[in-house]
Scaffold this motif. Structure first.
Motif, short mmCIF file in Angstrom:
data_model
loop_
_atom_site.label_atom_id
_atom_site.label_comp_id
_atom_site.label_asym_id
_atom_site.label_seq_id
_atom_site.Cartn_x
_atom_site.Cartn_y
_atom_site.Cartn_z
N GLU A 1 0.65 -1.43 0.04
CA GLU A 1 0.42 0.52 -0.08
C GLU A 1 0.64 1.31 -0.05
O GLU A 1 0.76 2.48 -1.15
CB GLU A 1 -0.99 0.05 1.21
N HIS B 1 -0.22 8.02 6.86
CA HIS B 1 -0.56 7.04 6.77
C HIS B 1 0.80 6.08 7.01
O HIS B 1 -0.10 4.88 8.40
CB HIS B 1 -1.07 7.04 5.07
N HIS C 1 0.49 2.84 10.06
CA HIS C 1 0.95 1.48 10.25
C HIS C 1 1.71 0.73 10.79
O HIS C 1 0.92 0.23 11.74
CB HIS C 1 1.54 1.02 8.63
N HIS D 1 -9.49 1.52 10.21
CA HIS D 1 -8.29 2.05 8.95
C HIS D 1 -8.87 2.05 7.75
O HIS D 1 -8.73 2.82 6.43
CB HIS D 1 -7.14 1.22 9.37
N ASP E 1 -7.82 4.60 4.69
CA ASP E 1 -7.60 4.47 3.33
C ASP E 1 -8.82 4.38 2.13
O ASP E 1 -8.62 5.25 0.77
CB ASP E 1 -7.40 2.47 2.94
#
Ligand SMILES: [Fe+2]
Length: 129
Positions: free
Chosen positions: A56, A71, A75, A112, A117
């Motif tokens: 991703e 982002h 993670h 998420h 996303d």
């Protein structure tokens, strides 16, 4: 724990990443902490999750998504929280009725995919991608 299904609302507009998300949801649904090989299954989920995060992030880098750093922090933060929970589990396996591990995995992933996303999905749509 009910079986959770991937829905269209979770689509990020990228077939490969949607497939990753579907696979992850399936793996989490299949996790059974009372199974003798639970830690192995759990590690497989973590491996897949880390691989997915890499894919991703590579995609977000390739499309020039401006929110990539934030982002990535999400993670990394998830990885830290899971490592912490795994440490607790190894020290003292949770009672089969104690669903906090799966609840955490599921609620984090769902939030998420549906919120974080969707930011890059919306950004991609806005620029005509
Ligand atoms: Fe993500």
């Amino acid at each position: 724990m009910p079986i959770i299904a991937w829905t269209e609302a979770m689509s990020v507009g990228n077939a490969a990443l949607d497939k990753d998300h579907q696979k992850l949801i399936g793996m989490i649904n299949d996790l059974d902490q009372s199974a003798p090989d639970f830690l192995e299954l759990f590690n497989a989920v973590l491996d897949y999750t880390n691989g997915h995060f890499d894919r991703e992030e590579t995609h977000l880098e390739a499309i020039g998504f401006p929110g990539l750093d934030a982002h990535r922090v999400q993670h990394d933060d998830f990885a830290d929280q899971v490592a912490d929970m795994l440490k607790q589990f190894r020290a003292q396996p949770f009672d089969p009725a104690d669903t906090r591990l799966k609840d955490f995995l599921w609620s984090w992933l769902k939030g998420h995919i549906l919120i974080e996303d969707q930011r890059y999905a919306a950004w991609t749509r806005a620029k005509g991608g």
